[in-house]
Motif scaffolding. Structure first.
Motif, PDB file in Angstrom:
ATOM      1  N   GLN A  22       0.795  -1.253   0.129  1.00 63.54           N
ATOM      2  CA  GLN A  22      -0.065   0.018  -0.141  1.00 63.54           C
ATOM      3  C   GLN A  22       0.807   1.268  -0.027  1.00 63.54           C
ATOM      4  O   GLN A  22       0.848   2.068  -0.735  1.00 63.54           O
ATOM      5  CB  GLN A  22      -0.963   0.006   1.261  1.00 63.54           C
ATOM      6  CG  GLN A  22      -1.865  -1.037   1.250  1.00 63.54           C
ATOM      7  CD  GLN A  22      -2.680  -1.269   2.456  1.00 63.54           C
ATOM      8  OE1 GLN A  22      -3.047  -0.226   3.131  1.00 63.54           O
ATOM      9  NE2 GLN A  22      -2.999  -2.471   3.251  1.00 63.54           N
ATOM     10  N   SER A 159      -8.264  -0.295   3.631  1.00 65.43           N
ATOM     11  CA  SER A 159      -7.175  -0.377   3.093  1.00 65.43           C
ATOM     12  C   SER A 159      -6.546  -1.654   2.487  1.00 65.43           C
ATOM     13  O   SER A 159      -6.187  -2.427   3.551  1.00 65.43           O
ATOM     14  CB  SER A 159      -6.107   0.798   3.887  1.00 65.43           C
ATOM     15  OG  SER A 159      -5.260   1.358   2.965  1.00 65.43           O
ATOM     16  N   ARG A 192      -9.251   8.965   1.724  1.00 64.99           N
ATOM     17  CA  ARG A 192      -9.268   7.604   0.888  1.00 64.99           C
ATOM     18  C   ARG A 192      -9.038   7.952  -0.516  1.00 64.99           C
ATOM     19  O   ARG A 192      -9.427   8.732  -0.823  1.00 64.99           O
ATOM     20  CB  ARG A 192     -10.578   6.820   1.271  1.00 64.99           C
ATOM     21  CG  ARG A 192     -10.869   5.748   0.257  1.00 64.99           C
ATOM     22  CD  ARG A 192     -12.269   4.985   0.377  1.00 64.99           C
ATOM     23  NE  ARG A 192     -12.327   3.899  -0.181  1.00 64.99           N
ATOM     24  CZ  ARG A 192     -13.078   3.619  -1.463  1.00 64.99           C
ATOM     25  NH1 ARG A 192     -13.546   4.787  -2.152  1.00 64.99           N
ATOM     26  NH2 ARG A 192     -12.937   2.704  -1.831  1.00 64.99           N
TER      27      ARG A 192
END
Length: 201
Positions: A22, A159, A192
Motif C-alpha cells: 500500500q 485499505s 481515501r
C-alpha cells in the motif's frame, strides 16, 4: 489474506495488498498526481465531492457536456502519465484477462466525500472487468442490481482491499455511501484513495 467475499456478484478480495504494498502504491500515485494534478469534476448536476486524476492512455473526465474518456488532462492539456506497475500488477493478478487496462481513474475522498449509485458504462466492451483498489480510510461500498433501484448489499472496504466487477456483475449499480474518517493513517491528513482500472477500447 482473508477469504474472498461475493457481494451480489462483485468479488471482494480483503487485504489483497499488505501494508508495504500500500505504501509503495501510494508513492506511485503521488507521482501520478504530480504529473496530472487532481481536479474537482463537474457534472450536469454540479460539482462532485471527490477529486480525480487519471493515468494511462485515456482518462475519465466529466463536465456539463457529460461523461467521457479523453487522452489529455482537462486543465493542463498534457497526456496522462503511464499507469504505475504497482497498479498494473493488481489488475494482472485478479482480472482474469490478458489485456491490460488503458485507463486508471484515481478518486480522492476527503471532507465527507461520497459517490452516488452509478454504473460503469462509458467503455466500449463490457466483457472486460472493472478492478477497484482501496487505499486509506474505510468506505461503505454499496452494490445493487443492473437495473436501478431494488435491493442492495453493503460492505466496509478497508485499505488494501480489491473489488472486481465482471461477468453478470459488470454493470451493477454501486457507490460509496460514506467514508469512516480517521480509520487509517496511510494518507497524510486522512482520507481515501480509490483506484479504478478499466479497458476502454
Amino acid at each position: 489474506m482473508a477469504p474472498e467475499i461475493d457481494l451480489r456478484g462483485v468479488r471482494v478480495l480483503p487485504g489483497h495488498l499488505d501494508a508495504d504494498a500500500q505504501v509503495r502504491m501510494l508513492a506511485d500515485l503521488r507521482a501520478v498526481a504530480r504529473a496530472a494534478p487532481f481536479v474537482r469534476p463537474v457534472t450536469r448536476r454540479g460539482p462532485m465531492s471527490v477529486r480525480t486524476t487519471s493515468a494511462g492512455r485515456l482518462g475519465w473526465v466529466t463536465d456539463r457536456r457529460g461523461y467521457r474518456y479523453e487522452a489529455r488532462h482537462p486543465e493542463t492539456g498534457a497526456p496522462w502519465p503511464p499507469i504505475p506497475e504497482s497498479v498494473l500488477a493488481v489488475w494482472r493478478a485478479v482480472s482474469g484477462v490478458e489485456v491490460d487496462p488503458d485507463s486508471c481513474l484515481v478518486n480522492l475522498y476527503r471532507e465527507g466525500a461520497k459517490m452516488g449509485m452509478h454504473q460503469d458504462r462509458d467503455e466500449g466492451d463490457f466483457g472486460y472487468p472493472v478492478v477497484s483498489i482501496s487505499l486509506g480510510d474505510e468506505a461503505l461500498f454499496r452494490v445493487g442490481s443492473v437495473e436501478r433501484g431494488g435491493r442492495t448489499a453493503s460492505i466496509w472496504l478497508r485499505s488494501g482491499d480489491v473489488a472486481v466487477m465482471g461477468g453478470a456483475a459488470r454493470l451493477v449499480h454501486h457507490g460509496i455511501d460514506r467514508v469512516r474518517e480517521g480509520s487509517s493513517t496511510l494518507l497524510e491528513g486522512g482520507g481515501r484513495i480509490n483506484v479504478t482500472l478499466r479497458v476502454v477500447r
